[in-house]
Write an enzyme that holds these catalytic residues in place. Structure first.
Site, PDB file in Angstrom:
ATOM      1  N   MET A  58      15.046 -65.766  -1.301  1.00 18.95           N
ATOM      2  CA  MET A  58      15.973 -66.162  -0.246  1.00 18.95           C
ATOM      3  C   MET A  58      15.235 -66.504   1.058  1.00 18.95           C
ATOM      4  O   MET A  58      14.051 -66.235   1.207  1.00 18.95           O
ATOM      5  CB  MET A  58      16.985 -65.045  -0.009  1.00 18.95           C
ATOM      6  CG  MET A  58      17.816 -64.726  -1.253  1.00 18.95           C
ATOM      7  SD  MET A  58      18.838 -63.252  -1.105  1.00 18.95           S
ATOM      8  CE  MET A  58      20.099 -63.856   0.012  1.00 18.95           C
ATOM      9  N   HIS A  59      15.968 -67.106   1.982  1.00 19.45           N
ATOM     10  CA  HIS A  59      15.558 -67.325   3.383  1.00 19.45           C
ATOM     11  C   HIS A  59      14.523 -68.427   3.600  1.00 19.45           C
ATOM     12  O   HIS A  59      14.430 -68.976   4.698  1.00 19.45           O
ATOM     13  CB  HIS A  59      14.997 -66.042   4.012  1.00 19.45           C
ATOM     14  CG  HIS A  59      15.811 -64.822   3.837  1.00 19.45           C
ATOM     15  ND1 HIS A  59      17.132 -64.735   4.231  1.00 19.45           N
ATOM     16  CD2 HIS A  59      15.503 -63.610   3.294  1.00 19.45           C
ATOM     17  CE1 HIS A  59      17.587 -63.524   3.958  1.00 19.45           C
ATOM     18  NE2 HIS A  59      16.632 -62.826   3.392  1.00 19.45           N
ATOM     19  N   ASP A  96      18.281 -64.647  -5.204  1.00 21.58           N
ATOM     20  CA  ASP A  96      17.803 -63.742  -6.258  1.00 21.58           C
ATOM     21  C   ASP A  96      18.569 -62.432  -6.303  1.00 21.58           C
ATOM     22  O   ASP A  96      18.818 -61.894  -7.390  1.00 21.58           O
ATOM     23  CB  ASP A  96      16.293 -63.506  -6.130  1.00 21.58           C
ATOM     24  CG  ASP A  96      15.857 -63.022  -4.763  1.00 21.58           C
ATOM     25  OD1 ASP A  96      16.707 -62.796  -3.876  1.00 21.58           O
ATOM     26  OD2 ASP A  96      14.626 -62.875  -4.568  1.00 21.58           O
TER      27      ASP A  96
END
Length: 497
Positions: free
Chosen positions: A82-83, A236
């Site tokens: 992520m991110h 995830d």
């Protein structure tokens, strides 16, 4: 021909793909390692094209696996770290390497956001890991790239784009950017405009949305039919929750990989947590989850292996830890090797052993690291319980779920039943389940869980050991406030030289 779906997980250390049939059996598995670039202290980047090449290689390996001879691939979906920030220009070419979730260069941008909007934005704490801070760093430090930026996306979205030529982002990843309004499920462009963000937002879609098919050219290259459906997927952790059957209110997951996560499902879409607990969208529509993060969970164990026990494998290190006793004979380990997310939100804190003496053994050091990782995750559980959440049972996945000793350690420290999976494939299984549901194999994600997920042993907490661990945990909680200035000073001195 029998049918399978693929779940492809774009991780930090590797890309993993699995092929799963209609009964939920894993037919074949493929994996490709990835490079990470640390050009400067606090920097962490990857080449997005390497993600795509690794994913394509995994699909090709699956297709060529002997076990797949009787199967045809009907659909696939993605989970991903992520991110991380991926930027494309107007002709949809990469502008730079991706800035990852564990990159901490954007501390000044965090201060700018906090000064203008406060410590929490759209229900989430302002931390270096989130995508908005990375966008603002590029805007300030790479004006040429910013001028050319046409659209941003997250890691798995780029791989999906390369598979389909379609650009979009689903809600679970969108909610991890500090730019998604949790009430309207739309981009909060007003938030971006506060900092001079231009309109570079991708289309938002549900995790289970069919976003297209594999392109004809890629299908030929991979030896696939040209009608393989592609579904949006999820971050995830959202996919890990689906793959563990954690989808309803108060159901809780503990995942220990490179980072560590405690995730507990919520029905409230616009709830703000504190103590750096995150609120993100689930892959299941109309569900969210509260999440706490330990940045260097399994990564701390990898560090221990690399520097102290290079000749032992991970199972041997865990077996060694079992030879010590609760509290590691008076040795504490703080797993802040990469800073910390929950509860401290401090990019400058660093790890430490506290209480180390000449009497301590290799077994004590190994156990202290496992206990320190677990204490850090317990921080999140303790704060979630303070909000009124009932956490009495936790499903365990990831590296921390591969050892009976560590599973029992979690039960004893968390004071909760720890439920294992008989076959744990993590986020890649969640992605495969999204594809199976998207294809209409099941009427709901819950029905897919019933078919695909089989639970294993349950580890119950030992009351006496929990009380003993509580004594050490109270001391562990003092490590951060007592060492934060010291480790920050050491970091500053290191940067000067």
């Amino acid at each position: 021909m029998k049918e399978v779906v693929l779940g492809i997980d774009v991780g930090t250390s590797s890309v993993k793909a699995i092929a799963v049939d209609k009964q939920g059996s894993v037919v074949a598995v493929a994996k490709e390692e990835l490079n990470i670039y640390h050009d400067f202290p606090g920097y962490s980047e990857q080449d997005p094209d390497e993600w795509f090449e690794a994913a394509a290689s995994c699909v090709k390996q699956l297709r060529q696996d002997e076990a797949m001879a009787e199967y045809v691939i009907k659909g696939l979906s993605f989970s991903g770290q992520m991110h991380g920030l991926v930027l494309l220009n107007e002709v949809l070419e990469l502008l730079r390497r991706a800035i990852l979730w564990n990159d901490t260069r954007s501390s000044e941008q965090c201060k700018q956001i906090i000064n203008q909007l406060g410590n929490y934005v759209l229900g989430n704490p302002v931390l270096e890991g989130f995508t908005l801070t990375k966008l603002l760093w590029v805007k300030e430090h790479e004006p040429k790239n910013w001028e050319q930026a046409h659209v941003f996306m997250l890691p798995k979205d780029y791989v999906r784009f390369k598979f389909t030529n379609q650009i979009n982002m689903e809600y679970s990843d969108g909610s991890s950017t500090l730019l998604l309004d949790p009430v309207t499920n739309e981009w909060s462009k007003e938030t971006g405009e506060c900092f001079g963000m231009k309109d570079i937002y991708p289309e938002l879609v549900p995790s289970t949305a069919k976003v297209g098919h594999i392109t004809a050219s890629l299908a030929r290259e991979l030896g696939l039919e040209d009608d393989v459906a592609v579904f949006a997927g999820g971050g995830d952790n959202a996919c890990g929750a689906v793959g563990a059957g954690v989808m309803n209110a108060n159901e809780t997951l503990c995942s220990i990989g490179t980072s560590g996560v405690v995730l507990s499902c919520e029905t409230e879409e616009d709830k703000t947590m504190y103590h750096n607990i995150h609120m993100f969208k689930h892959a299941k529509m109309h569900m969210s989850y509260a999440m706490g993060v330990t940045l260097a969970a399994g990564d701390s164990l990898s560090w221990l292996k690399r520097t102290v026990f290079p000749n032992l494998d991970f199972a041997e290190i865990v077996d060694l830890a079992a030879q010590s006793q609760p509290g590691s004979n008076g040795l504490l380990f703080a797993p802040y090797l990469s800073g910390e997310r929950t509860p401290h939100g401090d990019a400058n804190i660093r790890g430490s052993f506290i209480g180390l003496s000449g009497m301590h053994t290799e077994a004590d050091m190994a156990r202290a690291v496992l206990e320190g990782i677990t204490f850090s995750l317990y921080d999140s559980i303790a704060y979630l319980r303070e909000t009124g959440k009932n956490i009495s049972e936790i499903v365990a996945i990831g590296g921390g779920a591969q050892s009976e000793f560590w599973l029992q350690l979690q039960a004893d420290i968390f004071n909760a039943d720890i439920k294992s999976l008989r076959n744990s494939e993590g986020p890649s299984m969640g992605a495969a389940m999204i594809a199976a549901y998207g294809l209409g194999w099941f009427e709901s994600l819950e029905a897919c869980v019933d078919q695909f997920i089989e639970y294993g042993a349950v580890y119950h907490p030992n009351t006496e050991r929990h009380q003993r661990y509580q004594e050490f945990y109270k001391l562990y909680q003092q490590v951060y406030p007592q060492t934060k200035d010291i480790t920050k000073g050491l970091l500053e001195l290191t940067r000067k030289h």
